[in-house]
Design an enzyme around this catalytic site. Structure first.
Site, mmCIF file in Angstrom:
data_model
loop_
_atom_site.group_PDB
_atom_site.id
_atom_site.type_symbol
_atom_site.label_atom_id
_atom_site.label_comp_id
_atom_site.label_asym_id
_atom_site.label_seq_id
_atom_site.Cartn_x
_atom_site.Cartn_y
_atom_site.Cartn_z
ATOM 1 N N HIS A 260 0.881 -1.163 0.000
ATOM 2 C CA HIS A 260 0.000 0.000 0.000
ATOM 3 C C HIS A 260 0.919 1.213 0.000
ATOM 4 O O HIS A 260 2.078 1.124 0.450
ATOM 5 C CB HIS A 260 -0.869 0.031 1.256
ATOM 6 C CG HIS A 260 -1.877 -1.080 1.315
ATOM 7 N ND1 HIS A 260 -1.867 -2.031 2.300
ATOM 8 C CD2 HIS A 260 -2.921 -1.376 0.494
ATOM 9 C CE1 HIS A 260 -2.878 -2.869 2.088
ATOM 10 N NE2 HIS A 260 -3.517 -2.492 1.004
ATOM 11 N N ASP B 223 2.256 1.597 3.370
ATOM 12 C CA ASP B 223 3.243 0.583 3.795
ATOM 13 C C ASP B 223 4.622 1.100 3.393
ATOM 14 O O ASP B 223 5.608 0.910 4.104
ATOM 15 C CB ASP B 223 3.030 -0.759 3.075
ATOM 16 C CG ASP B 223 1.738 -1.457 3.473
ATOM 17 O OD1 ASP B 223 1.372 -1.403 4.663
ATOM 18 O OD2 ASP B 223 1.093 -2.061 2.586
ATOM 19 N N GLU C 149 -9.202 -4.358 -8.640
ATOM 20 C CA GLU C 149 -9.461 -5.572 -7.849
ATOM 21 C C GLU C 149 -10.925 -5.548 -7.399
ATOM 22 O O GLU C 149 -11.271 -4.912 -6.406
ATOM 23 C CB GLU C 149 -8.522 -5.604 -6.625
ATOM 24 C CG GLU C 149 -8.754 -6.819 -5.748
ATOM 25 C CD GLU C 149 -7.857 -6.865 -4.503
ATOM 26 O OE1 GLU C 149 -6.931 -6.039 -4.379
ATOM 27 O OE2 GLU C 149 -8.093 -7.751 -3.654
ATOM 28 N N GLU D 18 -9.112 -11.783 -7.050
ATOM 29 C CA GLU D 18 -8.901 -12.431 -5.746
ATOM 30 C C GLU D 18 -9.904 -13.574 -5.631
ATOM 31 O O GLU D 18 -11.119 -13.382 -5.789
ATOM 32 C CB GLU D 18 -9.083 -11.432 -4.595
ATOM 33 C CG GLU D 18 -9.021 -12.161 -3.255
ATOM 34 C CD GLU D 18 -8.772 -11.304 -2.039
ATOM 35 O OE1 GLU D 18 -7.995 -10.331 -2.128
ATOM 36 O OE2 GLU D 18 -9.350 -11.631 -0.999
ATOM 37 N N HIS E 224 -12.909 -13.023 -3.394
ATOM 38 C CA HIS E 224 -13.862 -12.023 -3.876
ATOM 39 C C HIS E 224 -14.770 -12.633 -4.945
ATOM 40 O O HIS E 224 -15.962 -12.331 -5.000
ATOM 41 C CB HIS E 224 -13.131 -10.810 -4.450
ATOM 42 C CG HIS E 224 -12.310 -10.069 -3.432
ATOM 43 N ND1 HIS E 224 -11.570 -8.956 -3.746
ATOM 44 C CD2 HIS E 224 -12.108 -10.284 -2.113
ATOM 45 C CE1 HIS E 224 -10.953 -8.513 -2.655
ATOM 46 N NE2 HIS E 224 -11.258 -9.314 -1.659
HETATM 47 C C1 GLO Z 1 -9.575 -6.754 0.747
HETATM 48 C C2 GLO Z 1 -8.586 -6.734 -0.313
HETATM 49 C C3 GLO Z 1 -7.273 -6.095 0.102
HETATM 50 C C4 GLO Z 1 -6.507 -5.630 -1.103
HETATM 51 C C5 GLO Z 1 -5.270 -4.864 -0.720
HETATM 52 C C6 GLO Z 1 -4.561 -4.313 -1.937
HETATM 53 O O1 GLO Z 1 -10.577 -7.402 0.704
HETATM 54 O O2 GLO Z 1 -8.373 -8.011 -0.804
HETATM 55 O O3 GLO Z 1 -6.523 -6.982 0.866
HETATM 56 O O4 GLO Z 1 -6.139 -6.701 -1.899
HETATM 57 O O5 GLO Z 1 -5.613 -3.832 0.141
HETATM 58 O O6 GLO Z 1 -5.170 -3.159 -2.353
HETATM 59 MG MG MG Z 2 -6.896 -8.699 -2.223
#
Ligand code: GLO
Ligand code: MG
Length: 347
Positions: free
Chosen positions: A51, A54, A176, A212, A215
């Site tokens: 991030h 981070d 994402e 992901e 998700h």
């Molecule tokens: C949350 C997300 C999170 C993102 C990460 C990168 O549900 O998966 O972990 O992947 O913050 O932006």
């Molecule tokens: Mg993620």
């Protein structure tokens, strides 16, 4: 024989989380970034995800030159460790400015903040040597639908993406998607939504996605189908492998932990599409179970990679010829059992 993929692995500092949940505090003591980097190296992973904060803690209070010097120092630490930066993502869901959303907030000051912070994140990506900006659109959605105008929200997302694409001609946006959590409903819940919105931007070629597993499962979809879909467009630029037990809160379980067969099919999809051929990484967006002891803190990452590699062997040793014969004969009962027995190690 076709050249076999060699996969490279990564995770982010947040994947060494301390166990807090909405109902209780941390269960493991906070660790420094250096400790996390050492663990990543000791496990033999190749890259780290970041991030923006981070990379530059307390980023909102820092000037551009502070951001530059801190990021350059970080880059040197990564180079000395032989670790690459896979991507950078603006963490737009923590700030008091984005309580009601970031790019789609009803407040123009919040939208401006979100875009400016995203442009600074692009600077960080450049200093760290990656051209992937990950956009997990955490708060771009609603708790109640009447609070925002859905059509306007899509226009605002496109406007924000266009500003990022114009700011840097090399940056690539990897959206994402996630259907819910923290929001009730998100505006870009699936890969189909992400790739459709890409077409509305000023440079669709530079807007792709990140899948992901959890998700996709939360959206009621099969992550393997999402992989095939994204790769049909050559737009899968990163991947967060993990697992999820049904439709409930986001669990970020170790890869394959709940749905081994679904994980196996993700491996098959990655293999048939040669994921990684342009340098993409396998990232594990997994968290330790809350009761995890300090001495077992890295197990969820090590285990996810072990499962990945075992399933890779399973994908490569699957008898495709026999499977195709069963498909031709429409003998799906036998095909089903063949998959199960292959996974259980009977052949
Ligand atoms: C949350 C997300 C999170 C993102 C990460 C990168 O549900 O998966 O972990 O992947 O913050 O932006
Ligand atoms: Mg993620």
């Amino acid at each position: 024989m076709a050249k076999q993929n060699r996969y490279r692995f990564c995770f982010g500092p947040w994947n060494l989380s301390e166990g807090q949940d909405p109902y209780g505090p941390t269960t493991r003591p906070a660790q420094t970034f250096d400790w996390k980097l050492d663990q990543l190296k000791a496990l033999g992973f190749d890259a780290m995800m970041f991030h923006d904060d981070d990379a530059v803690p307390d980023i909102d209070g820092k000037s551009d030159s502070q951001i530059r010097s801190e990021t350059r120092a970080l880059k040197k630490r990564l180079d000395d460790s032989g670790v690459a930066a896979e991507m950078v993502a603006p963490r737009l869901w923590f700030s008091p400015m984005t309580i009601d959303g970031a790019y789609t907030s009803n407040d123009p000051k919040a939208r401006k903040y979100a875009i400016e912070r995203s442009l600074r994140t692009i600077d960080i990506a450049n200093y760290l040597g990656t051209n992937i900006l990950v956009l997990w659109l955490a708060r771009e959605g609603t708790y109640l639908r009447e609070s925002k105008n859905g059509r306007r929200s899509i226009d605002l997302l496109v406007e924000a993406f266009d500003k990022m694409l114009a700011y840097d001609k090399r940056i690539r946006l990897a959206i994402e998607p996630k259907p819910n959590e923290p929001m009730d409903h998100a505006y870009l819940p699936t890969i189909g939504h992400a790739l459709a919105v890409a077409q509305l931007t000023r440079d669709p070629k530079r807007v792709g996605c990140l899948i992901e597993s959890a998700h996709a499962i939360l959206a009621g979809l099969d992550p393997a189908d999402e992989i095939d879909f994204a790769m049909a467009f050559n737009k899968l630029w990163s991947l967060h492998l993990n697992d999820q037990n049904g439709l409930k809160f986001d669990q970020d379980k170790p890869f394959g932990s709940s749905n081994l067969r679904v994980a196996f099919n993700q491996l098959r999809a990655l293999e048939r599409n040669s994921y990684g051929k342009n340098g993409e990484y396998i990232c594990f967006d997994v968290h330790p179970f809350r009761p995890t002891k300090v001495e077992h803190w890295m197990a969820h990452l090590d285990n996810s990679r072990r499962t990945f590699l075992r399933l890779l062997e399973k994908a490569r040793s699957f008898d495709e010829k026999r499977a195709q014969q069963l498909v031709a004969d429409r003998n799906y009962a036998a095909l089903d059992q063949m998959v199960l027995e292959h996974l259980m190690g009977r052949d």
